[in-house]
Design a protein around this motif. Structure first.
Motif, short mmCIF file in Angstrom:
data_model
loop_
_atom_site.label_atom_id
_atom_site.label_comp_id
_atom_site.label_asym_id
_atom_site.label_seq_id
_atom_site.Cartn_x
_atom_site.Cartn_y
_atom_site.Cartn_z
N ALA A 193 2.31 16.53 -4.11
CA ALA A 193 3.33 15.50 -3.86
C ALA A 193 2.91 14.14 -4.40
CB ALA A 193 3.61 15.41 -2.36
N ASN A 194 1.61 13.88 -4.43
CA ASN A 194 1.13 12.57 -4.89
C ASN A 194 1.02 12.47 -6.40
OD1 ASN A 194 0.89 11.67 -2.26
ND2 ASN A 194 -1.27 12.18 -2.08
N THR A 195 1.18 13.59 -7.11
CA THR A 195 0.96 13.57 -8.55
C THR A 195 1.83 12.60 -9.32
OG1 THR A 195 2.43 15.49 -8.82
CG2 THR A 195 0.07 15.93 -8.62
N PRO A 196 3.14 12.48 -9.05
CA PRO A 196 3.96 11.59 -9.87
C PRO A 196 3.50 10.13 -9.83
CG PRO A 196 5.35 13.03 -8.53
CD PRO A 196 3.95 13.17 -8.03
N PHE A 197 2.93 9.70 -8.72
CA PHE A 197 2.56 8.30 -8.57
C PHE A 197 1.35 7.93 -9.44
CE2 PHE A 197 4.56 9.70 -4.63
CZ PHE A 197 5.61 8.79 -4.55
N LEU A 203 -9.36 0.68 -0.40
CA LEU A 203 -10.33 1.17 -1.37
C LEU A 203 -9.71 2.00 -2.48
CD1 LEU A 203 -13.28 2.22 0.97
CD2 LEU A 203 -13.04 0.11 -0.34
N LEU A 204 -8.68 2.84 -2.13
CA LEU A 204 -8.29 3.86 -3.10
C LEU A 204 -6.79 4.09 -3.28
CD1 LEU A 204 -10.95 6.56 -2.18
CD2 LEU A 204 -10.90 5.19 -4.26
N TRP A 205 -6.04 4.31 -2.19
CA TRP A 205 -4.72 4.95 -2.33
C TRP A 205 -3.65 4.22 -1.52
CZ3 TRP A 205 -1.28 7.24 -4.86
CH2 TRP A 205 -0.31 8.08 -4.32
N MET A 206 -2.66 3.65 -2.23
CA MET A 206 -1.60 2.90 -1.57
C MET A 206 -0.69 3.79 -0.73
SD MET A 206 1.46 3.69 -3.16
CE MET A 206 1.82 4.77 -4.56
N GLY A 207 -0.63 5.09 -1.07
CA GLY A 207 0.26 5.99 -0.35
C GLY A 207 -0.34 6.63 0.88
N ASP A 208 -1.38 6.02 1.43
CA ASP A 208 -2.04 6.55 2.63
C ASP A 208 -1.03 6.80 3.75
OD1 ASP A 208 -4.39 6.75 4.68
OD2 ASP A 208 -3.03 5.20 5.46
N VAL A 209 -1.19 7.94 4.44
CA VAL A 209 -0.31 8.27 5.56
C VAL A 209 -1.01 8.15 6.91
CG1 VAL A 209 1.15 9.80 4.19
CG2 VAL A 209 -0.84 10.74 5.39
N LEU A 210 -2.33 7.98 6.90
CA LEU A 210 -3.04 7.89 8.17
C LEU A 210 -2.56 6.70 8.99
CD1 LEU A 210 -6.69 8.63 6.98
CD2 LEU A 210 -5.01 10.24 7.91
N GLY A 211 -2.31 5.58 8.32
CA GLY A 211 -1.84 4.40 9.02
C GLY A 211 -0.49 4.63 9.67
N MET A 267 1.69 -2.38 -0.32
CA MET A 267 2.45 -1.13 -0.25
C MET A 267 2.11 -0.37 1.02
SD MET A 267 4.59 -0.64 -2.68
CE MET A 267 4.82 1.12 -2.47
N TRP A 268 0.84 -0.36 1.41
CA TRP A 268 0.43 0.37 2.60
C TRP A 268 1.12 -0.17 3.84
CZ3 TRP A 268 -2.36 -1.33 6.96
CH2 TRP A 268 -2.78 -0.32 7.82
N ALA A 269 1.20 -1.49 3.96
CA ALA A 269 1.87 -2.09 5.12
C ALA A 269 3.34 -1.68 5.16
CB ALA A 269 1.75 -3.61 5.07
N PHE A 270 3.99 -1.67 4.01
CA PHE A 270 5.39 -1.27 3.94
C PHE A 270 5.55 0.20 4.33
CE2 PHE A 270 8.86 0.63 1.49
CZ PHE A 270 9.94 -0.15 1.90
N ILE A 271 4.69 1.07 3.79
CA ILE A 271 4.77 2.50 4.08
C ILE A 271 4.43 2.79 5.54
CG2 ILE A 271 3.67 4.74 3.60
CD1 ILE A 271 3.37 3.78 0.70
N THR A 272 3.42 2.09 6.07
CA THR A 272 3.00 2.34 7.44
C THR A 272 4.12 2.08 8.43
OG1 THR A 272 0.68 1.87 6.95
CG2 THR A 272 1.37 1.63 9.24
N VAL A 273 4.80 0.98 8.27
CA VAL A 273 5.91 0.65 9.18
C VAL A 273 7.15 1.45 8.83
CG1 VAL A 273 7.41 -1.20 10.02
CG2 VAL A 273 4.98 -1.65 9.58
N GLY A 274 7.47 1.53 7.54
CA GLY A 274 8.69 2.21 7.12
C GLY A 274 8.65 3.70 7.40
#
Length: 427
Positions: A33-37, A123-131, A214-221
């Motif tokens: 799923a992360n490949t396109p990014f 450190l690495l990945w804006m698409g983190d889902v842990l947050g 991006m992480w802040a946006f993804i974490t809340v969104g």
């Protein structure tokens, strides 16, 4: 830091196959799923994150990912996350821990997951889902952990209804946007676009700032406002109380119905976006974003169907265990109990946090512009192969750890932070 609990983390003998099987295979789908990014520098379709141009092999890869993977895996991840929380809570209560202390442990783990996610993104990945899951867990444990089953079902229904209504209104909005003059419609569409420069900048420090934004946006969104994650976690609370994945044999009709309905529905939801992506369906570009919202809504059912499917697979594995002849000596490795494939998936599932983070270690420094920049030279099909190779390396690592009887490093760290050194040693 210690929570003064009656018992420590889950022991190997207490683990059920279905959750670990699901997590192990889910990590392959996450990598895909992360490949396109990571394909930075290519123009992407307005209706998806996939590149517009490409060979027929790229088109096949895009269609496969959009149909089977996109926007189905994070709901599945959310369910497994919520189910794991309920497993942990139930084990603590069964061991005599008070409800207050058990809930405190969950909140401590969720807080640390949120922190893990922040560090991962920085450190690495804006698409983190842990947050996103850590934040959702903090809110939902506080609001719903000890609520009655009826309350959980009502709130799942309400939130799912809101998600359906929101998707329908978005469809109406997309239709009327297409009727506007092109310049005005383009201006509206542009105002909703978010440019991610974390992949394309050759400055690591600049990429850190971009990733955290991006992480802040993804974490809340994704964690709260998107509703899919909260709905899945609440469903997982309900399912966890019934031990559906620990005892799938007692829930086979339910699991079969959910898999038979959810998976096809999830795939059907991807069809409009796929047809648009390959040029069969003609829709103004300014309205193509609706395909992702439709896919997100139906992806909820697809993710739930995948969970049910792995419940059925877990039942088959458990039955194989029961029917296997008694070994001459105690067996400690999942590889020797369930065969190489199921055993390898379970080994990854037991170390899902470590393997998830390891994917970013194997991708970001090699693919991004601030790293070696390989992502600019790959296409959809070659990136798909790269993702499968990355997952394969995590399998090798997990199997090696399983053969040594060792936990994943990230799991060890999280347990130590949540349980405290004394409790972890005593467990």
């Amino acid at each position: 830091m210690s929570t003064t609990l009656t018992r420590g983390p889950v022991r190997a003998a207490e683990r059920s196959p279905a959750p670990d099987l699901a997590r192990g295979f889910m990590l392959l789908l996450i990598a895909v799923a992360n490949t396109p990014f990571y394909l930075w520098g290519l123009e992407t379709s307005p209706g998806s994150s996939h590149p517009i141009e490409g060979s027929w092999l790229d088109q096949v890869a895009d269609v496969f990912i959009m149909t089977v993977v996109d926007l189905r895996i994070y709901p599945m991840f959310a369910f497994m996350f919520g189910y794991g929380m309920m497993q942990l809570y139930s084990r603590q209560l069964a061991a005599g821990t008070s409800e207050k202390r058990a809930q405190h442990l969950l909140q401590l783990r969720n807080m640390w997951l949120l922190i893990f996610g922040f560090v991962h993104a920085a450190l690495l990945w804006m698409g983190d889902v842990l947050g996103a899951y850590g934040l959702a867990g903090l809110l939902l444990v506080w609001l719903f952990l000890r609520r009655k089953d009826t309350t959980l079902v009502v709130w799942v229904s309400v939130l799912l209804g809101l998600l359906a209504i929101g998707t329908a209104f978005a469809g109406v909005g997309a239709y009327f946007t297409a009727q506007l003059p092109p310049a005005e419609a383009a201006e509206i569409a542009t105002s909703f676009q978010i440019d991610d420069t974390s992949m394309t900048t050759d400055s690591y420090l600049v990429s850190v700032v971009a990733r955290l934004g991006m992480w802040a946006f993804i974490t809340v969104g994704q964690g709260v406002l998107g509703l899919v994650v909260p709905i899945m976690i609440l469903l997982a609370f309900w399912a966890g109380r019934r031990r559906i994945l620990e005892n799938p044999g007692e829930h086979l009709p339910l699991l079969r119905r959910v898999a038979a309905i959810g998976i096809p529905l999830g795939m059907l939801g991807a069809v409009p976006g796929v047809l648009y992506h390959v040029g069969v369906l003609q829709v103004p570009d300014v309205s193509a974003w609706i395909f992702e919202l439709v896919q997100a809504f139906t992806g909820f059912f697809g993710g739930l169907g995948y969970v049910a499917l792995f419940g059925l697979v877990g039942h088959a594995v458990a039955r194989r265990r029961r029917e296997a002849p008694a070994p001459d000596a105690p067996v400690t490795s999942a590889l020797r109990i369930d065969g190489p494939v199921a055993g390898a998936l379970q080994a990854v599932g037991k170390r899902s946090l470590t393997c998830y983070l390891l994917q970013s270690v194997l991708c970001a420094p090699i693919l991004t512009a601030w790293g070696l920049g390989l992502g600019q030279h790959l296409s959809s099909w070659s990136m798909l192969l790269y993702a499968m190779g990355v997952w394969g390396l995590t399998v090798v690592f997990a199997v090696w750890q399983e053969s040594r009887g060792a936990r994943g490093p990230a799991e060890v760290l999280l347990r130590r932070l949540a349980y405290g050194r004394r409790r972890l040693t005593a467990a």
